[in-house]
Design a protein around this motif. Structure first.
Motif, PDB file in Angstrom:
ATOM      1  N   VAL A 139       0.830  -1.203   0.000  1.00  8.94           N
ATOM      2  CA  VAL A 139       0.000   0.000   0.000  1.00  8.94           C
ATOM      3  C   VAL A 139       0.865   1.253   0.000  1.00  8.94           C
ATOM      4  O   VAL A 139       0.421   2.318  -0.446  1.00  8.94           O
ATOM      5  N   GLN A 140       2.116   1.131   0.474  1.00  5.35           N
ATOM      6  CA  GLN A 140       3.000   2.296   0.503  1.00  5.35           C
ATOM      7  C   GLN A 140       3.338   2.786  -0.900  1.00  5.35           C
ATOM      8  O   GLN A 140       3.835   3.901  -1.060  1.00  5.35           O
ATOM      9  N   GLY A 141       3.069   1.971  -1.910  1.00  6.24           N
ATOM     10  CA  GLY A 141       3.220   2.427  -3.286  1.00  6.24           C
ATOM     11  C   GLY A 141       2.038   3.227  -3.778  1.00  6.24           C
ATOM     12  O   GLY A 141       2.098   3.875  -4.824  1.00  6.24           O
ATOM     13  N   LYS A 155       8.238   0.616  -3.946  1.00  7.24           N
ATOM     14  CA  LYS A 155       6.960  -0.049  -4.131  1.00  7.24           C
ATOM     15  C   LYS A 155       6.157   0.579  -5.261  1.00  7.24           C
ATOM     16  O   LYS A 155       5.454  -0.113  -6.011  1.00  7.24           O
ATOM     17  N   GLY A 156       6.259   1.910  -5.421  1.00  7.15           N
ATOM     18  CA  GLY A 156       5.661   2.532  -6.587  1.00  7.15           C
ATOM     19  C   GLY A 156       6.313   2.060  -7.872  1.00  7.15           C
ATOM     20  O   GLY A 156       5.637   1.843  -8.892  1.00  7.15           O
ATOM     21  N   ALA A 157       7.635   1.877  -7.827  1.00  9.99           N
ATOM     22  CA  ALA A 157       8.354   1.368  -8.995  1.00  9.99           C
ATOM     23  C   ALA A 157       7.903  -0.039  -9.355  1.00  9.99           C
ATOM     24  O   ALA A 157       7.808  -0.389 -10.541  1.00  9.99           O
ATOM     25  N   PRO A 181      -0.124  -5.419   0.033  1.00  9.57           N
ATOM     26  CA  PRO A 181      -0.690  -5.604   1.371  1.00  9.57           C
ATOM     27  C   PRO A 181      -0.597  -4.339   2.213  1.00  9.57           C
ATOM     28  O   PRO A 181       0.243  -3.464   1.986  1.00  9.57           O
ATOM     29  N   GLY A 182      -1.487  -4.271   3.202  1.00 14.42           N
ATOM     30  CA  GLY A 182      -1.325  -3.327   4.293  1.00 14.42           C
ATOM     31  C   GLY A 182      -0.387  -3.929   5.315  1.00 14.42           C
ATOM     32  O   GLY A 182       0.560  -4.642   4.969  1.00 14.42           O
ATOM     33  N   ASP A 248      -5.484  -4.984   1.959  1.00 15.36           N
ATOM     34  CA  ASP A 248      -5.150  -3.955   2.950  1.00 15.36           C
ATOM     35  C   ASP A 248      -6.227  -3.712   3.990  1.00 15.36           C
ATOM     36  O   ASP A 248      -6.189  -2.702   4.700  1.00 15.36           O
ATOM     37  N   GLY A 249      -7.193  -4.623   4.093  1.00 13.75           N
ATOM     38  CA  GLY A 249      -8.218  -4.461   5.113  1.00 13.75           C
ATOM     39  C   GLY A 249      -8.993  -3.159   5.005  1.00 13.75           C
ATOM     40  O   GLY A 249      -9.521  -2.661   6.001  1.00 13.75           O
TER      41      GLY A 249
END
Length: 258
Positions: A139-141, A155-157, A181-182, A248-249
């Motif tokens: 999710v950080q992406g 993570k975006g990459a 994932p979260g 990610d809930g």
């Protein structure tokens, strides 16, 4: 448990957390699994808890070591059908206070390992008439917290690289997807807990706090992420490629306004 991967050959990068859970899940589905990781403690733990798994110590950011792992999978099991890219490190810091070596290492492991497994593995998958690649993003992406510049950037990459690989190799019948994932109960999340609350942190209490941020009110278990990976890796997801699948809930579904 459907054994819909009977005779398939999977290479997994990483040997703890989600990677370990995925190894167990794919073996239950009938796959032959080679898991590759740099941490010998995690390697030994995986060997002990999932006896059918083959484990190879390797730094998945090093080209020769990745090439060796791909070749070992081919020689041991006869080919390569599935790649699960779960190897990652999670440094904390802004672009200002993250040193250059840490920034470079984060990209080499988190993104470079995906390039390398694809570079060496896709020719082998093509020989088998196709295959599936699943990349572990985050999710950080999509939306990130403060102080995770390097990790969030990787993570975006991964999201972008997943789309590029899916388009480039669709004609080879190689599907490429990512999962985001979260918070997941893994050794990496324990490191994050100690980063925020100190080395003597009460992990259960911190995990409950992390869970409270998710609408479902808890963190995920590694097995839940492995289940999505197994679905995407297998034949039931035969028309899925180029996508990112949130686990990610409900974390990214809302806004933090109360």
């Amino acid at each position: 448990m459907p054994r819909d991967m009977e005779g398939k050959v999977a290479l997994i990068t990483g040997t703890s957390g989600v990677a370990a859970a995925t190894a167990r899940r794919l073996i239950e589905a009938g796959a032959n699994v080679l898991a590759c990781g740099i941490d010998e403690t995690a390697n030994e733990a995986l060997r002990a808890t999932v006896p059918p798994v083959e484990v190879q110590r390797a730094d998945m950011s090093v080209p020769d070591e990745v090439a060796f792992c791909v070749q070992r999978a081919v020689e041991r099991f006869g080919g390569l059908d599935i790649l699960v890219n779960a190897a990652a490190i999670h440094p904390f810091g802004t672009v200002e206070d993250t040193d250059i070596a840490t920034w470079t290492r984060c990209f080499s492991v988190n993104v470079g390992s995906i390039y390398l497994t694809g570079h060496f593995g896709i020719p082998e998958m093509r020989k088998r008439g196709g295959g599936s690649i699943v990349n572990l993003a985050s999710v950080q992406g999509h939306a990130c917290q403060k102080g995770v510049a390097a990790y969030a950037a990787t993570k975006g990459a991964i999201h972008a690289l997943t789309r590029a690989m899916a388009l480039d190799h669709a004609q080879d019948k190689i599907r490429v997807n990512s999962v985001s994932p979260g918070s997941v109960r893994t050794p990496m999340l324990a490191v994050a807990a100690k980063h925020f609350d100190g080395d003597d942190a009460d992990l259960d209490a911190v995990f409950r706090r992390f869970g409270d941020a998710h609408p479902l009110g808890r963190i995920a278990e590694a097995e839940e992420v492995a289940e999505m990976i197994a679905f995407l890796a297998g034949p039931r997801a035969g028309f899925c490629t180029g996508g990112d699948y949130l686990i990610d809930g409900g974390l990214t579904a809302g806004i933090a306004v109360k």
